[in-house]
Design a protein around this motif. Structure first.
Motif, PDB file in Angstrom:
ATOM      1  N   VAL A  38       1.131  -1.176   0.116  1.00 47.60           N
ATOM      2  CA  VAL A  38       0.199  -0.251   0.220  1.00 47.60           C
ATOM      3  C   VAL A  38       0.589   1.064  -0.164  1.00 47.60           C
ATOM      4  N   GLY A  39       2.445   1.156   0.386  1.00 48.48           N
ATOM      5  CA  GLY A  39       3.309   2.577   0.423  1.00 48.48           C
ATOM      6  C   GLY A  39       3.465   2.689  -0.924  1.00 48.48           C
ATOM      7  N   LEU A  40       3.702   2.227  -1.201  1.00 52.19           N
ATOM      8  CA  LEU A  40       4.262   2.172  -3.116  1.00 52.19           C
ATOM      9  C   LEU A  40       2.582   2.610  -3.726  1.00 52.19           C
ATOM     10  N   TRP A  41       1.565   1.974  -3.544  1.00 53.95           N
ATOM     11  CA  TRP A  41       0.712   2.166  -4.718  1.00 53.95           C
ATOM     12  C   TRP A  41       0.721   3.577  -4.162  1.00 53.95           C
ATOM     13  N   ILE A  42      -0.280   4.468  -2.631  1.00 51.47           N
ATOM     14  CA  ILE A  42      -0.227   5.508  -2.558  1.00 51.47           C
ATOM     15  C   ILE A  42       0.772   6.526  -2.988  1.00 51.47           C
ATOM     16  N   SER A  43       2.121   5.794  -3.325  1.00 51.16           N
ATOM     17  CA  SER A  43       3.537   7.179  -3.128  1.00 51.16           C
ATOM     18  C   SER A  43       2.939   7.369  -5.400  1.00 51.16           C
ATOM     19  N   HIS A  44       2.412   6.327  -5.877  1.00 53.92           N
ATOM     20  CA  HIS A  44       2.361   6.743  -7.090  1.00 53.92           C
ATOM     21  C   HIS A  44       1.048   7.273  -7.333  1.00 53.92           C
ATOM     22  N   ARG A  45      -0.121   7.112  -6.617  1.00 51.99           N
ATOM     23  CA  ARG A  45      -1.144   7.561  -6.363  1.00 51.99           C
ATOM     24  C   ARG A  45      -0.870   8.944  -6.812  1.00 51.99           C
ATOM     25  N   ILE A  46      -0.648   9.853  -5.067  1.00 45.94           N
ATOM     26  CA  ILE A  46       0.012  10.626  -5.593  1.00 45.94           C
ATOM     27  C   ILE A  46       0.845  11.779  -5.620  1.00 45.94           C
ATOM     28  N   LYS A  47       1.844  11.049  -6.962  1.00 42.70           N
ATOM     29  CA  LYS A  47       2.678  11.542  -8.046  1.00 42.70           C
ATOM     30  C   LYS A  47       1.816  11.907  -8.644  1.00 42.70           C
ATOM     31  N   ASP A  48       0.792  10.981  -9.439  1.00 39.52           N
ATOM     32  CA  ASP A  48       0.098  10.458 -10.351  1.00 39.52           C
ATOM     33  C   ASP A  48      -1.034  12.099 -10.531  1.00 39.52           C
ATOM     34  N   HIS A  49      -1.209  12.555  -8.644  1.00 41.02           N
ATOM     35  CA  HIS A  49      -2.453  12.893  -8.699  1.00 41.02           C
ATOM     36  C   HIS A  49      -2.107  14.942  -8.917  1.00 41.02           C
ATOM     37  N   PHE A  50      -0.617  15.078  -8.486  1.00 46.83           N
ATOM     38  CA  PHE A  50      -0.056  16.300  -8.459  1.00 46.83           C
ATOM     39  C   PHE A  50       0.203  16.791  -9.597  1.00 46.83           C
ATOM     40  N   ALA A  51       0.750  15.242 -10.638  1.00 46.74           N
ATOM     41  CA  ALA A  51       0.957  15.945 -12.204  1.00 46.74           C
ATOM     42  C   ALA A  51       0.408  16.063 -13.494  1.00 46.74           C
ATOM     43  N   LYS A  52      -1.232  16.462 -12.445  1.00 44.06           N
ATOM     44  CA  LYS A  52      -2.250  16.431 -13.488  1.00 44.06           C
ATOM     45  C   LYS A  52      -2.701  17.631 -14.032  1.00 44.06           C
ATOM     46  N   PRO A  53      -3.439  18.886 -14.268  1.00 45.58           N
ATOM     47  CA  PRO A  53      -3.524  20.214 -13.946  1.00 45.58           C
ATOM     48  C   PRO A  53      -4.422  20.147 -13.540  1.00 45.58           C
ATOM     49  N   PRO A  54      -4.688  21.554 -12.698  1.00 42.04           N
ATOM     50  CA  PRO A  54      -3.395  22.527 -12.300  1.00 42.04           C
ATOM     51  C   PRO A  54      -1.922  21.642 -11.993  1.00 42.04           C
ATOM     52  N   LYS A  55      -1.316  21.133 -12.660  1.00 42.04           N
ATOM     53  CA  LYS A  55       0.512  20.361 -11.456  1.00 42.04           C
ATOM     54  C   LYS A  55       0.603  21.240 -11.044  1.00 42.04           C
ATOM     55  N   MET A  56       1.163  20.664  -9.747  1.00 41.88           N
ATOM     56  CA  MET A  56       2.035  21.195  -8.754  1.00 41.88           C
ATOM     57  C   MET A  56       3.552  20.415  -8.290  1.00 41.88           C
ATOM     58  N   PRO A  57       4.151  20.864  -8.186  1.00 45.24           N
ATOM     59  CA  PRO A  57       5.291  19.824  -7.991  1.00 45.24           C
ATOM     60  C   PRO A  57       5.669  19.319  -6.537  1.00 45.24           C
ATOM     61  N   ILE A  58       6.168  18.227  -6.989  1.00 43.10           N
ATOM     62  CA  ILE A  58       6.437  17.300  -5.635  1.00 43.10           C
ATOM     63  C   ILE A  58       7.264  16.480  -5.565  1.00 43.10           C
ATOM     64  N   THR A  59       8.236  16.642  -4.489  1.00 44.40           N
ATOM     65  CA  THR A  59       9.025  15.712  -4.197  1.00 44.40           C
ATOM     66  C   THR A  59       8.857  15.284  -3.481  1.00 44.40           C
ATOM     67  N   LEU A  60       8.432  12.759  -3.482  1.00 43.32           N
ATOM     68  CA  LEU A  60       8.005  12.371  -2.366  1.00 43.32           C
ATOM     69  C   LEU A  60       9.102  10.960  -2.426  1.00 43.32           C
TER      70      LEU A  60
END
Ligand code: ATP
Ligand code: MG
Length: 484
Positions: free
Chosen positions: A348-370
């Protein structure tokens, strides 16, 4: 009200009436067993202790809270040395087996059983069973002495080795009989304690003078009745290092997010306590509290808010959290099991990390470092800390006192701050979970200031999880023991 099973729930009447959930005794099925004075009686170290021996009728209430129908509630037999023992020292052939996953403190328990048997009862025949339950019939044993085990508490893991699967009751009891073993100490988690219960039943069916004692091992603290299992404190403490690293990483980057996955397949106690201890965690997700990620009031909205406020955040997620969300997204996932039949969880850790990255990569984009940290195996493998070492020592001593006193079919555990003997059936009937309508979870929500992620139906469902005491006594399956 005495049941026909080998476990007895007795109603002790009188002004101070209570229900005693008793543990079996060898004399329940073997008549006229000789008794011996406890060798501790002639030991000067103990003679100075006021009331060192526990009275045979001493019991410990499970809860301090009383109820009108059972004024003194449910009690368990108090652990400790008895005046009389049912084994002569030179008659004892003990064995120790460790099963299931690793947990800090197993070696301490092994050491203390060996030392207690020798130093307190003059027993020096102790065998270690190699590699879990299957070691009884497929592997060699090792001789355990105080000298051999003297330093093992400083090491993580188990010197005896462990395994999953391979439980063959008949072969195990045959091996116990063939080797002349008459005290069996079984260290392991929920599966192991179920295995111990069937070994005890078979031993009883064969009328053998063999005491079976369980020492519950679960880093997740998910065993019912008992206050806390050994290794849990160490796990919570070691988890701080992972949370701290996640916090440092998150602080050092633009919109930094640290995700830490902690143990807890079905119970979120480690995640909850590690979060409460740390103060650096902004969101804790556990199996008992459903959550959702998208939309209003969901996880992504909360992350965005936190990043805008503070520029960083830390999420702690228990390994069993959100499994229903993963299952819904990966319909083709295989339903895999380990050798003991436990369901293998998806990461679930890997899954949630991917989901968060995908979410913030979509418009309106927000740069994040996870940064995602999974410290599971590092935590499981370390030796136990000081408080767990004390806990392990007392559990081992209680187990030895209980077996020498002729009790069997029991697990040792802290109840209401006192050491007790708890019957196997009571330990095995269900798993203990964080009750999200209890104060402790509310305290966590106040500490992190995270949303509860609960809808109105979730709240109603959570409330109905509470079962009144009277119903608990009628129906063991519905019991709920709070750990607040
Ligand atoms: P943990 O889950 O904390 O790692 P565990 O004791 O639950 O520890 P398991 O692998 O589930 O670990 O079980 C340990 C041993 O107990 C295995 O050898 C398994 O075959 C045996 N066992 C598990 N469940 C049962 C059962 N219902 N009856 C008899 N034996 C069992
Ligand atoms: Mg288990």
């Amino acid at each position: 009200m005495e049941s026909q099973s080998s476990y007895q729930m007795k109603v002790i009447n009188g002004e101070f009436g209570y229900v005693l959930e008793d543990v079996p005794h060898l004399t329940d099925y073997i008549a006229d067993l000789p008794t011996y004075p406890n060798p501790l009686r002639s030991n000067s170290a103990y003679s100075v202790v006021k009331q060192y021996f526990v009275h045979v009728d001493d019991s410990v209430p499970q809860k301090i809270v009383v109820h009108k129908d059972t004024p003194r509630g449910v009690h368990f037999r108090r652990a400790g040395p008895r005046q009389k023992v049912y084994f002569a020292s030179d008659e004892v052939q003990a064995c120790i087996v460790t099963c299931g996953g690793l947990c800090p403190g197993i070696n301490t328990v092994i050491r203390e059983i060996v030392h207690s048997l020798d130093y307190m009862y003059g027993v020096n025949e102790v065998l270690g069973i190699d590699g879990g339950f299957r070691g009884f019939y497929s592997k060699n044993t090792v001789t355990l002495t105080p000298k051999v085990t003297n330093d093992i508490h400083k090491r993580g893991g188990t010197i005896l080795g462990t395994s999953r699967g391979g439980h063959d009751t008949m072969k195990i009891v045959d091996s116990i009989q063939d080797r002349g073993i008459n005290q069996v100490y079984i260290i392991g988690g929920d599966g192991t304690q179920k295995g111990a219960a069937v070994i005890y039943e078979e031993i009883r069916r064969r009328n053998l003078k063999v005491a079976v004692a369980g020492i519950p091992k679960t880093i997740d603290n998910d065993i019912p009745v008992i206050d806390k299992s050994f290794g849990f404190d160490t796990a919570v403490e070691e988890a701080q290092r992972a949370i701290n690293a996640a916090h440092v990483e998150a602080l050092s980057a633009e919109n930094g997010i640290g995700v830490v996955k902690l143990m807890g397949r079905y119970s979120g106690f480690i995640a909850m306590n590690a979060t409460l201890a740390s103060r650096d965690v902004d969101c804790c997700l556990i199996p008992e509290s459903p959550f959702y990620v998208e939309g209003e009031g969901g996880l992504f909205e909360y992350i965005e808010k936190k990043l805008k406020e503070n520029g960083h955040m830390v999420i702690v997620i228990a390994e069993g959290a959100g499994q229903e969300l993963l299952a819904a997204e990966s319909k083709n996932a295989k339903n895999e099991q380990d050798a003991s039949g436990n369901k293998l969880l998806q990461d679930v850790g890997l899954w949630i990390s991917h989901r968060i990255k995908d979410h913030f990569a979509k418009p309106p984009k927000m740069p994040i470092t996870l940064k995602y940290i999974d410290p599971t195996y590092m935590i499981r493998a370390i030796p136990s800390n000081a408080s767990d070492n004390v806990n392990c020592t007392l559990l081992a001593q209680s187990a030895v006192h209980g077996a020498m006193a002729g009790y069997t079919g029991f697990t040792v555990g802290l109840v209401n701050g006192r050491h007790t003997y708890v019957p196997f059936n009571r330990i095995n009937e269900r798993q203990n979970k964080v009750v999200i309508t209890d104060r402790m979870w509310a305290r966590l929500l106040s500490s992190t200031n995270q949303p509860s992620f609960l809808g109105p139906t979730d709240v109603e469902e959570a409330k109905t999880e509470h079962v009144p005491l009277t119903q608990m006594l009628d129906n063991g399956e519905n019991r709920k023991d709070e750990k607040t």
